[in-house]
Design a protein around this motif. Structure first.
Motif, PDB file in Angstrom:
ATOM      1  N   THR A  71      46.130  61.490  51.276  1.00 26.92           N
ATOM      2  CA  THR A  71      45.645  60.925  52.676  1.00 26.92           C
ATOM      3  C   THR A  71      44.907  60.069  52.020  1.00 26.92           C
ATOM      4  O   THR A  71      44.092  60.009  51.426  1.00 26.92           O
ATOM      5  N   ILE A  72      44.756  58.786  53.178  1.00 25.53           N
ATOM      6  CA  ILE A  72      43.835  57.846  53.080  1.00 25.53           C
ATOM      7  C   ILE A  72      43.361  57.322  54.409  1.00 25.53           C
ATOM      8  O   ILE A  72      44.119  57.038  55.090  1.00 25.53           O
ATOM      9  N   ASP A  73      42.256  56.665  54.407  1.00 25.86           N
ATOM     10  CA  ASP A  73      41.837  56.126  55.676  1.00 25.86           C
ATOM     11  C   ASP A  73      42.544  54.926  56.001  1.00 25.86           C
ATOM     12  O   ASP A  73      42.745  53.965  55.173  1.00 25.86           O
TER      13      ASP A  73
ATOM     14  N   MET B 286      33.956  49.788  47.952  1.00 28.41           N
ATOM     15  CA  MET B 286      33.007  50.626  47.435  1.00 28.41           C
ATOM     16  C   MET B 286      33.402  51.825  46.590  1.00 28.41           C
ATOM     17  O   MET B 286      32.927  52.620  45.753  1.00 28.41           O
ATOM     18  N   PHE B 287      34.847  52.206  47.018  1.00 30.17           N
ATOM     19  CA  PHE B 287      35.480  53.388  46.660  1.00 30.17           C
ATOM     20  C   PHE B 287      36.655  52.834  46.260  1.00 30.17           C
ATOM     21  O   PHE B 287      37.362  52.292  46.822  1.00 30.17           O
ATOM     22  N   TYR B 288      37.141  53.608  45.073  1.00 29.86           N
ATOM     23  CA  TYR B 288      38.631  53.135  44.493  1.00 29.86           C
ATOM     24  C   TYR B 288      39.124  54.566  43.805  1.00 29.86           C
ATOM     25  O   TYR B 288      38.511  55.515  43.759  1.00 29.86           O
ATOM     26  N   ARG B 289      40.454  54.271  43.916  1.00 30.83           N
ATOM     27  CA  ARG B 289      41.218  55.452  43.196  1.00 30.83           C
ATOM     28  C   ARG B 289      42.028  55.096  41.905  1.00 30.83           C
ATOM     29  O   ARG B 289      43.032  54.088  42.321  1.00 30.83           O
TER      30      ARG B 289
ATOM     31  N   MET C 199      45.560  51.139  40.303  1.00 36.96           N
ATOM     32  CA  MET C 199      44.077  51.590  40.973  1.00 36.96           C
ATOM     33  C   MET C 199      44.218  50.765  42.446  1.00 36.96           C
ATOM     34  O   MET C 199      44.842  49.640  42.591  1.00 36.96           O
ATOM     35  N   ILE C 200      43.755  51.480  43.189  1.00 32.00           N
ATOM     36  CA  ILE C 200      43.753  50.894  44.973  1.00 32.00           C
ATOM     37  C   ILE C 200      42.228  50.903  45.413  1.00 32.00           C
ATOM     38  O   ILE C 200      41.670  51.989  44.854  1.00 32.00           O
ATOM     39  N   ALA C 201      41.910  50.108  46.328  1.00 34.70           N
ATOM     40  CA  ALA C 201      40.964  50.309  47.038  1.00 34.70           C
ATOM     41  C   ALA C 201      40.688  51.511  48.118  1.00 34.70           C
ATOM     42  O   ALA C 201      41.671  51.023  49.235  1.00 34.70           O
ATOM     43  N   THR C 202      40.020  52.326  48.142  1.00 35.10           N
ATOM     44  CA  THR C 202      40.202  53.405  49.043  1.00 35.10           C
ATOM     45  C   THR C 202      38.919  53.313  50.065  1.00 35.10           C
ATOM     46  O   THR C 202      39.122  53.779  50.987  1.00 35.10           O
TER      47      THR C 202
END
Length: 355
Positions: free
Chosen positions: A59-61, A158-161, A145-148
């Protein structure tokens, strides 16, 4: 080189496997994935503990910045299995360095070597049965890598995966392809992100490629954005032109990706005493060479396909068919490179790395 190891990692093994359901001889590229994947999140200004876990959706916002501002990068790599059942990577340090160059350009955090290469080593050790032997067989590796981070403010997240997923593969393209030389559309521009493996670079190609497909061409040879007179890349690959017995390829730049297969082919050609010139190739030069018969071959070069021969090209509604050459430099280089990758030939360059 030896891959860095990683000790601080959690491994959650899948209770089942999909491997027995896969027909490895008849597999379409990029649609089947192995049992496990690697995940490492970036939060509070630092990378967290990575985990290898069963392959599954997450899941992702809905406001994650990857959706709204396109902060997404990736790499393409392959693992090969030799006749002794050992698994090998091809120039993985180049992928690692290029990934972080892309990260810097997209205002994303650089991934530590022990996470990228050390985590990949752990993942491949777990999934080694998915790497098959034989001509054309490999395990495609997709680090990305994506910006989560949430929020629709136009600023870096500010958050990445960071993740790595694996997909068993055969040959990416089958047979030669016909291409059209771009007269209007461009892949990238000076000052842009063409040299980064950013996701948007590829989605931006889909529409002009769709138009080319409708006219019977499989791909596009991209030209420079300013004048459309310089030949740059072919589809998603670097491109080479053989005029008489010399290979020509464009220099890397802000617009052109620094392809690992490209640079390997250049080194291999030089070893084989094949003349190579790295310089801009003009559209008019290509057309004139096709007309006077000095144009012998065009081929794309990239991780997925290794080498993809081009059978002909169109420019300004005129189509030029390439000759069938018995002394194909493209096929000779592909054979030599794949034999190095699969350990069927000596690796005099030190490119291959054992898992």
């Amino acid at each position: 080189m030896e891959l860095k190891t990683i000790e601080n990692i959690d491994i959650v093994k899948s209770s089942t496997t999909k491997i027995n359901e896969v027909d490895f001889d008849n597999i379409s590229f990029g649609n089947t994935f192995t049992d496990h994947m690697l995940i490492c999140d970036y939060a509070n200004g630092e990378w967290q503990k990575p985990i290898i876990q069963p392959y599954a959706p997450f899941t992702i916002d809905p406001s994650a910045k990857v959706f709204h501002y396109g902060q997404a990068i990736f790499e393409g790599m392959k693992a090969y299995k030799d006749e002794q059942d050992d698994v090998w990577l091809f120039r993985p340090e180049e992928n690692f360095m290029r990934f972080n160059k892309s990260a810097v350009r997209m205002a994303m955090p650089e991934v530590p070597e022990e996470v990228f290469l050390g985590g990949l080593k752990k993942l491949l050790e777990l999934e080694k049965d998915w790497v098959k032997k034989g001509n054309g067989s490999s395990l495609y590796i997709r680090p990305f890598m994506i910006a989560t981070g949430p929020g629709v403010v136009a600023a870096p997240a500010m958050f990445y995966r960071f993740m790595i997923i694996l997909s068993p593969a055969k040959s990416y393209y089958s047979g030669a392809v016909k291409v059209v030389v771009a007269e209007h559309f461009s892949r990238a521009a000076n000052g842009g992100i063409g040299a980064a493996k950013a996701a948007g670079n590829y989605s931006g190609q889909f529409y002009p490629t769709k138009l080319a497909n409708e006219k019977g061409y499989q791909q596009i040879i991209w030209t420079d954005d300013a004048t459309h007179t310089k030949l740059e890349e072919a589809g998603t690959m670097n491109v080479f032109f053989r005029i008489n017995d010399t290979l020509y390829t464009a220099p890397t730049s802000e617009r052109i990706l620094d392809g690992i297969t490209r640079k390997s082919l250049i080194d291999l050609a030089k070893r084989e005493n094949i003349k190579v010139e790295v310089r801009s190739v003009l559209v008019d030069e290509l057309v004139n060479a096709a007309k006077d018969g000095s144009l012998k071959e065009i081929f794309g070069a990239g991780t997925a396909a290794v080498i993809s021969p081009i059978s002909g090209f169109a420019y300004k509604e005129e189509y030029f068919e390439l000759p069938n050459v018995e002394d194909s430099i493209a096929m000779d280089l592909k054979d030599k490179l794949t034999k190095i990758q699969t350990k069927l030939a000596d690796d005099t360059f030190g490119w291959t790395v054992k898992i």
